[in-house]
Write a protein that holds these residues in place. Structure first.
Motif, PDB file in Angstrom:
ATOM      1  N   ASP A 183       0.793   2.831   3.474  1.00  0.00           N
ATOM      2  CA  ASP A 183       0.050   3.961   2.899  1.00  0.00           C
ATOM      3  C   ASP A 183       0.950   5.182   2.715  1.00  0.00           C
ATOM      4  O   ASP A 183       1.588   5.302   1.684  1.00  0.00           O
TER       5      ASP A 183
ATOM      6  N   HIS B  48       1.881   5.006  -2.384  1.00  0.00           N
ATOM      7  CA  HIS B  48       1.429   5.941  -3.425  1.00  0.00           C
ATOM      8  C   HIS B  48       2.601   6.765  -3.919  1.00  0.00           C
ATOM      9  O   HIS B  48       3.240   7.466  -3.142  1.00  0.00           O
TER      10      HIS B  48
ATOM     11  N   HIS C 155       0.846  -1.208   0.000  1.00  0.00           N
ATOM     12  CA  HIS C 155       0.000   0.000   0.000  1.00  0.00           C
ATOM     13  C   HIS C 155       0.874   1.248   0.000  1.00  0.00           C
ATOM     14  O   HIS C 155       1.224   1.791   1.041  1.00  0.00           O
TER      15      HIS C 155
HETATM   16 ZN   LIG Z   1      -3.832   4.652   0.290  1.00  0.00          ZN
END
Ligand SMILES: [Zn+2]
Length: 367
Positions: free
Chosen positions: A302, A60, A58
């Protein structure tokens, strides 16, 4: 901004101090500023690199097609992250460019997931076009589909209606992912306290007052339970498709319920991006959960802040007690380590991801 004052007055020591006229002592203080240094003396282990090489499922990263990736790889190496899964791949040409630049520079260090453009949903032929685009994106080298939380929250169809997560116009997309054997990593809704009253009882009070846009309500856009039910409905309907429920499906604070969900849905796995603080406050329950569901948990983080990974490693690997978390608006409490076994760590760090996400280079990882 609404503030909660912490009143320190009941303690005899302070009472004595004030009666003697110590005028510099603080009697009232904002919750945000109260940050006492722990006096607890126990063994502690800072873990800056994971014990085994890992896959972060996860992450980005934008503009992978246009920027040099060397410094990113250096940062990954410092953490022992062998493979990063970039969920922000987009689709079409920009995705193709990212895939090509990765292939040219670091072919086995990045996996990229495609995204769906929801514009125009409801128009004739939208579903067929979306499925075709996804097929093309996978042909170009995407190895999964990421669905952002805008589905359920803000995606509207051509008539201006909210598109629920289980909208039948999306069924062909979920089915296609099963057929192509690519997983769908899906983030639906947000932590439940965002729907609750913003008062002294709300565990995410600080996050809501510092990020007011995160506040939700029964009509903004729908109750939390509705969104979760919609998500679970697609899990149930598409049993041949593997879903990775982001953020422990927003049940990291109710692992018994998450366990029930996983028991009924063998096609679903979870990742713990942004919720390690929930696991680190319940080391016994969480350790039991990791033992029982050791084949169903993937490592995710994340937000890309390399410094913060050490909290994740420490919670997973050590049996440390009462150590700090890195973001007070997620957690004003301290962490405890789960002390997971080597076998379980290997599954969480890489084995489960190797099984679920196609085309990761297995030679980067121990047996
Ligand atoms: Zn995310």
């Amino acid at each position: 901004m609404k503030r909660i004052s912490l009143v320190i007055c009941s303690c005899l020591f302070y009472g004595t101090l004030f009666s003697q006229g110590a005028s510099t002592s603080v009697t009232k203080m904002d919750f945000e500023n109260y940050n006492p240094t722990s006096t607890l003396v126990v063994p502690g282990h800072i873990v800056t690199r994971s014990r085994f090489p890992f896959i972060d499922v996860h992450n980005h990263q934008r503009d992978m097609g246009s920027r040099a990736l060397g410094s990113l790889v250096t940062e990954m190496d410092s953490l022992n992250m062998k493979v990063m899964v970039n969920l922000s791949g987009g689709s079409g040409n920009s995705l193709k460019q990212s895939l090509e630049s990765v292939k040219a520079a670091y072919p086995n260090r990045f996996i990229i997931f495609a995204n769906i453009g929801f514009n125009g949903i409801g128009e004739k032929g939208w579903t067929e076009k979306a499925v075709q685009q996804l097929e093309q994106d996978v042909k170009n080298g995407a190895n999964g589909l990421k669905i952002f939380k805008n589905l359920g929250f803000s995606v509207k169809d051509n008539e201006g209606k909210r598109v629920p997560v289980n909208d039948p116009r999306l069924d062909a997309i979920w089915a296609k992912c099963g057929e192509l054997k690519i997983p769908v990593l899906i983030h639906t809704a947000d932590p439940k306290p965002f729907w609750d009253n913003v008062d002294e009882h709300n565990e995410r009070w600080m996050e809501i007052v510092t990020h007011p846009g995160r506040k939700r309500g029964a009509d903004n856009p729908v109750p939390w339970e509705t969104l979760m039910d919609e998500q679970h409905a697609i899990f149930k309907k598409h049993r041949n498709t593997t879903f990775i429920a982001a953020h422990f499906g927003w049940f990291p604070n109710d692992l018994a319920r998450l366990g029930q969900l996983l028991d009924g849905l063998p096609n679903v796995v979870v990742e713990f991006g942004a919720v390690i603080a929930e696991l680190g406050r319940q080391p016994i329950m969480a350790r039991n959960f990791f033992t029982r569901y050791q084949d169903r948990i993937l490592f995710g983080k994340d937000s890309w802040v390399p410094e913060e990974y050490k909290t994740y490693f420490r919670v997973l690997e050590t049996a440390d007690e009462y150590f700090p978390y890195h973001k007070k608006y997620h957690a004003f409490w301290s962490m405890y380590g789960l002390g997971l076994s080597e076998d379980i760590l290997k599954k969480v760090y890489y084995k489960n991801a190797l099984r679920i996400i196609p085309n990761i280079d297995k030679t980067l990882f121990p047996k």
